[in-house]
Design a protein around this motif. Structure first.
Motif, PDB file in Angstrom:
ATOM      1  N   HIS A 109       1.064  -0.777  -0.439  1.00 52.72           N
ATOM      2  CA  HIS A 109      -0.229   0.334  -0.178  1.00 52.72           C
ATOM      3  C   HIS A 109       0.524   1.248  -0.333  1.00 52.72           C
ATOM      4  O   HIS A 109       2.067   0.898  -0.023  1.00 52.72           O
ATOM      5  CB  HIS A 109      -1.028  -0.214   1.282  1.00 52.72           C
ATOM      6  N   TYR A 110       0.491   2.180  -1.031  1.00 51.08           N
ATOM      7  CA  TYR A 110       1.391   3.667  -0.759  1.00 51.08           C
ATOM      8  C   TYR A 110       0.192   4.506  -0.033  1.00 51.08           C
ATOM      9  O   TYR A 110      -0.912   5.131  -0.608  1.00 51.08           O
ATOM     10  CB  TYR A 110       1.520   3.998  -2.452  1.00 51.08           C
ATOM     11  N   GLY A 111       0.475   5.334   0.743  1.00 55.20           N
ATOM     12  CA  GLY A 111       0.564   7.305   1.141  1.00 55.20           C
ATOM     13  C   GLY A 111       0.543   7.549   2.191  1.00 55.20           C
ATOM     14  O   GLY A 111       2.431   7.387   1.714  1.00 55.20           O
ATOM     15  N   GLN A 112       0.924   9.277   2.254  1.00 54.56           N
ATOM     16  CA  GLN A 112       1.722   9.936   3.276  1.00 54.56           C
ATOM     17  C   GLN A 112       0.708   9.812   3.854  1.00 54.56           C
ATOM     18  O   GLN A 112      -0.775  10.500   4.070  1.00 54.56           O
ATOM     19  CB  GLN A 112       2.046  10.778   2.281  1.00 54.56           C
ATOM     20  N   ALA A 113       0.856  11.163   5.616  1.00 55.33           N
ATOM     21  CA  ALA A 113       0.527  11.306   6.282  1.00 55.33           C
ATOM     22  C   ALA A 113      -0.738  12.100   6.031  1.00 55.33           C
ATOM     23  O   ALA A 113      -2.155  11.750   6.668  1.00 55.33           O
ATOM     24  CB  ALA A 113       1.261  12.037   7.245  1.00 55.33           C
ATOM     25  N   GLU A 114      -0.504  12.991   5.019  1.00 58.42           N
ATOM     26  CA  GLU A 114      -1.576  13.931   4.686  1.00 58.42           C
ATOM     27  C   GLU A 114      -2.641  13.140   3.118  1.00 58.42           C
ATOM     28  O   GLU A 114      -3.552  13.734   3.107  1.00 58.42           O
ATOM     29  CB  GLU A 114      -0.946  14.701   3.362  1.00 58.42           C
ATOM     30  N   ALA A 115      -2.920  11.566   3.311  1.00 63.13           N
ATOM     31  CA  ALA A 115      -3.944  10.647   2.846  1.00 63.13           C
ATOM     32  C   ALA A 115      -3.088   9.559   3.230  1.00 63.13           C
ATOM     33  O   ALA A 115      -2.345   8.794   2.244  1.00 63.13           O
ATOM     34  CB  ALA A 115      -3.648  11.143   1.017  1.00 63.13           C
ATOM     35  N   PRO A 116      -3.618   9.247   4.035  1.00 61.68           N
ATOM     36  CA  PRO A 116      -2.865   8.060   4.898  1.00 61.68           C
ATOM     37  C   PRO A 116      -3.119   6.325   4.261  1.00 61.68           C
ATOM     38  O   PRO A 116      -4.280   6.261   4.035  1.00 61.68           O
ATOM     39  CB  PRO A 116      -3.048   8.466   6.392  1.00 61.68           C
ATOM     40  N   ASN A 117      -1.792   6.307   3.936  1.00 60.89           N
ATOM     41  CA  ASN A 117      -2.146   4.386   3.871  1.00 60.89           C
ATOM     42  C   ASN A 117      -3.292   3.674   2.948  1.00 60.89           C
ATOM     43  O   ASN A 117      -2.554   2.972   1.949  1.00 60.89           O
ATOM     44  CB  ASN A 117      -3.011   3.395   4.753  1.00 60.89           C
ATOM     45  N   ALA A 118      -3.743   4.742   2.145  1.00 61.66           N
ATOM     46  CA  ALA A 118      -4.438   4.099   0.802  1.00 61.66           C
ATOM     47  C   ALA A 118      -4.654   4.722  -0.794  1.00 61.66           C
ATOM     48  O   ALA A 118      -6.188   5.626  -0.935  1.00 61.66           O
ATOM     49  CB  ALA A 118      -6.075   3.737   1.394  1.00 61.66           C
ATOM     50  N   LEU A 119      -3.861   5.632  -0.987  1.00 60.57           N
ATOM     51  CA  LEU A 119      -4.258   5.622  -2.429  1.00 60.57           C
ATOM     52  C   LEU A 119      -3.956   4.891  -2.727  1.00 60.57           C
ATOM     53  O   LEU A 119      -4.314   5.086  -4.040  1.00 60.57           O
ATOM     54  CB  LEU A 119      -3.293   7.024  -2.759  1.00 60.57           C
ATOM     55  N   VAL A 135      -7.770  13.169   1.775  1.00 58.87           N
ATOM     56  CA  VAL A 135      -7.174  13.643   1.680  1.00 58.87           C
ATOM     57  C   VAL A 135      -6.883  14.806   3.016  1.00 58.87           C
ATOM     58  O   VAL A 135      -8.382  14.977   2.951  1.00 58.87           O
ATOM     59  CB  VAL A 135      -6.932  14.232   0.566  1.00 58.87           C
ATOM     60  N   MET A 136      -6.172  15.259   3.472  1.00 56.48           N
ATOM     61  CA  MET A 136      -6.218  15.861   4.630  1.00 56.48           C
ATOM     62  C   MET A 136      -6.961  17.164   4.629  1.00 56.48           C
ATOM     63  O   MET A 136      -6.703  17.649   3.275  1.00 56.48           O
ATOM     64  CB  MET A 136      -4.830  16.296   5.361  1.00 56.48           C
ATOM     65  N   ASP A 137      -7.389  17.643   5.459  1.00 57.23           N
ATOM     66  CA  ASP A 137      -7.862  18.702   5.607  1.00 57.23           C
ATOM     67  C   ASP A 137      -6.805  20.413   4.936  1.00 57.23           C
ATOM     68  O   ASP A 137      -6.935  21.212   4.976  1.00 57.23           O
ATOM     69  CB  ASP A 137      -8.557  19.704   7.053  1.00 57.23           C
ATOM     70  N   GLY A 138      -5.936  20.484   6.146  1.00 58.02           N
ATOM     71  CA  GLY A 138      -4.770  20.816   5.264  1.00 58.02           C
ATOM     72  C   GLY A 138      -3.935  20.840   6.934  1.00 58.02           C
ATOM     73  O   GLY A 138      -3.519  20.227   7.451  1.00 58.02           O
ATOM     74  N   TYR A 139      -2.374  22.068   7.504  1.00 57.38           N
ATOM     75  CA  TYR A 139      -2.329  21.972   8.046  1.00 57.38           C
ATOM     76  C   TYR A 139      -2.255  21.989   9.713  1.00 57.38           C
ATOM     77  O   TYR A 139      -2.512  24.068   9.168  1.00 57.38           O
ATOM     78  CB  TYR A 139      -0.091  21.994   7.780  1.00 57.38           C
ATOM     79  N   GLU A 152      -2.647  23.603  -3.539  1.00 56.15           N
ATOM     80  CA  GLU A 152      -2.964  24.290  -4.440  1.00 56.15           C
ATOM     81  C   GLU A 152      -3.534  23.716  -5.671  1.00 56.15           C
ATOM     82  O   GLU A 152      -3.570  22.391  -6.287  1.00 56.15           O
ATOM     83  CB  GLU A 152      -1.257  24.916  -5.593  1.00 56.15           C
ATOM     84  N   GLY A 153      -4.446  24.129  -6.300  1.00 60.67           N
ATOM     85  CA  GLY A 153      -5.553  23.743  -7.264  1.00 60.67           C
ATOM     86  C   GLY A 153      -6.822  22.987  -6.551  1.00 60.67           C
ATOM     87  O   GLY A 153      -7.201  22.210  -7.735  1.00 60.67           O
ATOM     88  N   GLY A 154      -6.670  22.679  -5.796  1.00 60.02           N
ATOM     89  CA  GLY A 154      -8.218  21.575  -5.450  1.00 60.02           C
ATOM     90  C   GLY A 154      -7.156  20.160  -5.053  1.00 60.02           C
ATOM     91  O   GLY A 154      -8.108  18.836  -5.277  1.00 60.02           O
ATOM     92  N   TRP A 155      -6.212  19.852  -5.898  1.00 62.45           N
ATOM     93  CA  TRP A 155      -5.095  18.703  -5.466  1.00 62.45           C
ATOM     94  C   TRP A 155      -4.151  18.703  -4.376  1.00 62.45           C
ATOM     95  O   TRP A 155      -3.483  19.669  -3.813  1.00 62.45           O
ATOM     96  CB  TRP A 155      -4.310  18.329  -6.636  1.00 62.45           C
ATOM     97  N   LEU A 156      -3.852  17.500  -3.558  1.00 64.42           N
ATOM     98  CA  LEU A 156      -2.612  17.379  -2.495  1.00 64.42           C
ATOM     99  C   LEU A 156      -1.272  16.597  -3.609  1.00 64.42           C
ATOM    100  O   LEU A 156      -1.461  16.251  -5.016  1.00 64.42           O
ATOM    101  CB  LEU A 156      -3.080  15.992  -2.054  1.00 64.42           C
ATOM    102  N   HIS A 157      -0.489  17.937  -3.198  1.00 63.54           N
ATOM    103  CA  HIS A 157       0.599  18.138  -4.179  1.00 63.54           C
ATOM    104  C   HIS A 157       1.287  16.761  -3.701  1.00 63.54           C
ATOM    105  O   HIS A 157       1.996  17.510  -2.692  1.00 63.54           O
ATOM    106  CB  HIS A 157       1.476  19.173  -3.999  1.00 63.54           C
ATOM    107  N   THR A 158       2.627  15.654  -3.489  1.00 61.21           N
ATOM    108  CA  THR A 158       2.674  14.933  -2.839  1.00 61.21           C
ATOM    109  C   THR A 158       3.995  15.055  -2.760  1.00 61.21           C
ATOM    110  O   THR A 158       4.384  14.642  -1.424  1.00 61.21           O
ATOM    111  CB  THR A 158       2.638  13.323  -3.174  1.00 61.21           C
ATOM    112  N   GLY A 159       4.413  15.645  -3.538  1.00 64.58           N
ATOM    113  CA  GLY A 159       6.146  15.855  -4.049  1.00 64.58           C
ATOM    114  C   GLY A 159       6.745  14.326  -3.867  1.00 64.58           C
ATOM    115  O   GLY A 159       7.737  14.877  -3.832  1.00 64.58           O
TER     116      GLY A 159
END
Length: 494
Positions: A292-302, A354-358, A370-377
């Motif tokens: 599985h792939y995710g990050q804190a900003e969209a955890p576990n389930a991308l 996706v998170m609400d923000g920081y 930005e632009g309504g998308w989470l930019h994962t880096g």
């Protein structure tokens, strides 16, 4: 008020009251078992106890404890009570704890007894031990005046590139995570072993597991010997590992002769895994792998790569699978344009996960969303079959002589050498090239290879641009508290 994350958890627990939820060893060395009913009762009475402490919806509570089912029940109770919940990592420093407690404005710190005296806290944060909270909860039956409200889970990033940021996950994101993870290939009658901190990815696996009727066995830390024992003798049928843990298990001398017939599922993630090592795991463990792939900003389930898709194909094993339901993924260049199949681009995502923000960081929130998308880096490619492969973090990209080199491509190439057990590739300053491709390599016990031989291996398989200009043979790679390779520490080493 609409049902939230805690309501989903309680509903799952009340459906199977007699089923075992958790097995664990207490501080006194004795074994303990909690049923689904007991777990639900603890969540509701703990939420009531928060009211006794004077906490109201919107107030902040933090938790610091080791692998313990209370790491789950306190979190669920905080969500039920509408508190702002923050989990501190049990392996973090006291300075990091203070930073997070101050940033999250936590009113209370709940801490296990073994850490109570050693953990300083900022002014304004009260402290209570888990034992004290348990006694208060036992004396506080749930009632109509218990605090209730929407959940806010502050999931703090690791802070390897700066001060930790509090990712805001509300009921929408937490529910989306639970439902998405419940679509994974959970085996029937799952007994799931957790050996990683429940303050991070492992803790978010419990709710979807409860939806499937799973039980969870908790170990205080990852020990390959204990993991093999748990599979052979204690009925463990599934577990979660990060790649470094998987490699340690594969390299353990007991593994080839162990009876692993009861193991049905090995979920892995949190960092890229080498295709050669995954092929080895497939041969030794069978068709049980699931990534599985995710990050804190969209955890576990991308994305997910299911067991049925794992096969001895480096292209497939190097990927992180396909997008999860309710997740929209696009790969974009530096100008925000979608890139064609096969080309690298930043992985951007949107959906209810996706998170609400920081927390209290509006500028960083605006940049990330930005632009309504989470930019994962993360830099990724998508092939013609829809498989997505994470190449690297944007910040880890090495620009050498004006060309981009993605460290993971060099790491995967070095990992195909028979002598290589583990590898990390990173950039170091260079007066001529700008950055030099640099590698730290751990060899298998009893194997031999020179730096020049390993450089030639990369040259022959990948090309001159990707050849490390420096290659260090080391005994071990430094790891973060989450078991990921600590490239920041490698870059700072002389």
């Amino acid at each position: 008020m609409r049902p939230g994350y805690a309501d989903l958890i309680l509903t799952a627990l009340r459906r199977r009251p007699e089923r075992t939820a958790f097995r664990f060893t207490g501080d006194d060395g004795t074994n303990h078992t909690w049923t689904y009913r007991e777990t639900a009762d603890r969540i509701e009475s703990t939420a009531a106890a928060f009211g006794r402490l004077g906490l109201a919806p919107g107030d902040g509570i933090a938790l610091l404890c080791g692998p313990n089912p209370q790491a789950f029940t306190v979190m669920a109770a905080a969500c039920l009570a509408g508190l702002r919940y923050t989990a501190l990592h049990p392996l973090a420093t006291a300075d990091t704890d203070r930073t997070v407690l101050r940033d999250s404005a936590s009113d209370y710190l709940v801490v296990d007894d073994t850490r109570f005296a050693s953990r300083a806290r900022p002014d304004g944060t009260e402290a209570i031990t888990l034992a004290e909270l348990d006694r208060l909860a036992a004396d506080t039956p749930p009632g109509p005046d218990d605090p209730r409200g929407p959940a806010l889970y502050l999931f703090y990033t690791g802070g390897t590139t700066g001060e930790p940021k509090g990712v805001m996950l509300r009921d929408r994101s937490l529910l989306a995570n639970a439902w998405a993870c419940s679509t994974w290939a959970w085996p029937s009658d799952t007994r799931f072993l957790i050996t990683t901190p429940m303050s991070h990815a492992a803790g978010l696996l419990v709710a979807p597991g409860l939806l499937h009727g799973a039980s969870f066995e908790l170990h205080p830390s990852f020990d390959p010997d204990r993991v093999i024992d748990a599979i052979e003798h204690h009925g463990v049928s599934a577990t979660f590992v990060v790649p470094t843990m998987l490699y340690a298990l594969l390299d353990h001398p007991r593994l080839p002769a162990a009876d692993l017939s009861g193991l049905n599922w090995v979920l892995y993630g949190a960092a890229p895994a080498g295709p050669d090592r995954l092929a080895q795991a497939y041969r030794l463990l069978g068709p049980v792998l699931s990534q599985h792939y995710g990050q804190a900003e969209a955890p576990n389930a991308l994305t997910v790569l299911d067991p049925a898709e794992h096969r001895d194909d480096p292209t497939v094993l190097g990927s992180c699978g396909r997008p999860m339901p309710s997740v929209e993924i696009t790969l974009r260049d530096l100008h925000g344009r979608e890139v064609p199949a096969g080309e690298p681009g930043e992985l951007c995502v949107r959906g209810p996960l996706v998170m609400d923000g920081y927390w209290n960081k509006p500028e960083q929130t605006a940049a990330a969303l930005e632009g309504g998308w989470l930019h994962t880096g993360d830099v990724a490619r998508r092939d013609d079959n829809g498989l997505i492969t994470i190449i690297d973090r944007i910040k880890d990209t090495i620009i050498t002589g004006g060309f981009n080199v993605y460290p993971r491509e060099v790491e995967d190439t070095l990992a195909t050498h028979r002598a290589v057990a583990a590898v990390a590739v990173y950039g170091t300053p260079d007066p001529h090239w700008g950055e030099a491709v640099t590698a730290a390599v751990v060899l298998h016990p009893g194997q031999h290879a020179t730096p020049a031989e390993l450089m030639d291996h990369v040259r022959a398989r990948k090309g001159t641009l990707w050849v490390p200009k420096q290659l260090h043979l080391v005994d071990a790679l430094p790891l973060t508290a989450l078991g990921k390779i600590d490239k920041k520490k490698l870059r700072n080493q002389p």
